[in-house]
Design an enzyme around this catalytic site. Sequence first.
Site, short mmCIF file in Angstrom:
data_model
loop_
_atom_site.label_atom_id
_atom_site.label_comp_id
_atom_site.label_asym_id
_atom_site.label_seq_id
_atom_site.Cartn_x
_atom_site.Cartn_y
_atom_site.Cartn_z
N SER A 101 0.79 -1.23 -0.10
CA SER A 101 0.12 0.04 -0.08
C SER A 101 0.97 1.30 0.20
O SER A 101 1.94 1.30 0.45
CB SER A 101 -0.96 -0.16 1.34
OG SER A 101 -1.84 -1.14 1.29
N1 SAH Z 1 -1.18 -4.84 3.80
C1 SAH Z 1 -0.17 -5.19 2.50
C2 SAH Z 1 -0.77 -4.81 1.31
C3 SAH Z 1 -1.79 -5.90 1.18
S1 SAH Z 1 -2.43 -5.77 -0.71
C4 SAH Z 1 1.29 -4.59 2.77
O1 SAH Z 1 1.63 -3.86 3.78
O2 SAH Z 1 2.09 -4.74 1.74
C5 SAH Z 1 -3.80 -6.95 -0.16
C6 SAH Z 1 -3.32 -8.39 0.20
O3 SAH Z 1 -4.77 -8.94 0.60
C7 SAH Z 1 -2.82 -9.06 -1.16
O4 SAH Z 1 -1.60 -9.72 -0.77
C8 SAH Z 1 -4.06 -10.17 -1.15
O5 SAH Z 1 -3.61 -11.19 -1.50
C9 SAH Z 1 -4.57 -10.31 0.34
N2 SAH Z 1 -6.08 -10.91 0.33
C10 SAH Z 1 -6.76 -10.74 -0.72
N3 SAH Z 1 -7.94 -11.24 -0.08
C11 SAH Z 1 -7.62 -11.98 1.06
C12 SAH Z 1 -8.29 -12.59 2.12
N4 SAH Z 1 -9.80 -13.11 1.85
N5 SAH Z 1 -7.79 -13.00 3.16
C13 SAH Z 1 -6.50 -12.84 3.37
N6 SAH Z 1 -5.68 -11.88 2.57
C14 SAH Z 1 -6.50 -11.61 1.31
#
Ligand code: SAH
Length: 251
Positions: A101
């Site tokens: 992010s």
């Molecule tokens: N917080 C992260 C950015 C996340 S991007 C950071 O600091 O880098 C969003 C993430 O959510 C992705 O890696 C994606 O694979 C994950 N994601 C999507 N759906 C999800 C779910 N149902 N449960 C857990 N993770 C999920």
Amino acid sequence: MRLVRPGAANLRSLLAAAATLFVVLASAAADDPYAPARVEMVRTIEEIANAASGGATPRVLDARVLDAMRRVPRHDFVPADLKDQAYEDRPLPIGYGQTISQPYIVALMTDLLRLPPGGRALEIGTGSGYQAAVLAALGYEVYTIEIVPALAEQAAARLVATGFGAVEVRQGDGFFGWPDKAPFDGIVVTAASPQIPPPLLEQLKPGGRMVIPVGAAFLVQQLMLVEKLPDGTIRTDALLPVAFVPLTRQE
Ligand code: SAH
């Protein structure tokens, strides 16, 4: 009494001391050549917060949050070929169609959680592990769930390597939360969901807060602040438009 005259031997030891000091200073900078860029990143975050705030969006971000952002090496959480862009205020690709992010959004979401000292936090969407590291740097007990197995593994290894090994990483569908570790003082969801997952609401402590982007996938979502009041009542507040990758579901 013994007088020390600045003879040749003294000059030599003075030079040796100066050389040692130089090596120490140089290696401190070499240890973290990104430190100045990180300071600059936090300055940018403060400027955006000032310009963008309104309603429930804080104008002044908690100094502790900003300090944590100055300490966590974001360059260690991005792919090797993107390290030189690690301190720009924007999301970056981390593979598997996912992103780390934007730093301002990480700071804002962390600030909005207003966790009590040593509080327990749950993150849904570990991704790179950066948001989890920022929470851990603030001294919180952090649990994080990632649905993509390779990302969960990489993030866990990266968190250990950067000194945040206390963060517990789990692979799975975060929609269901982490019931064994509930209740949480704060829950941060870093993937967009069309609704607030009911299990997450349940796992929030009375008095706790959740920050979650709510809306359709691939469109603009609303960043929501969800508060569970001490009597269990839920209050929601739409804060600002954001664009997150979607919360996917495990089949
Ligand atoms: N917080 C992260 C950015 C996340 S991007 C950071 O600091 O880098 C969003 C993430 O959510 C992705 O890696 C994606 O694979 C994950 N994601 C999507 N759906 C999800 C779910 N149902 N449960 C857990 N993770 C999920």
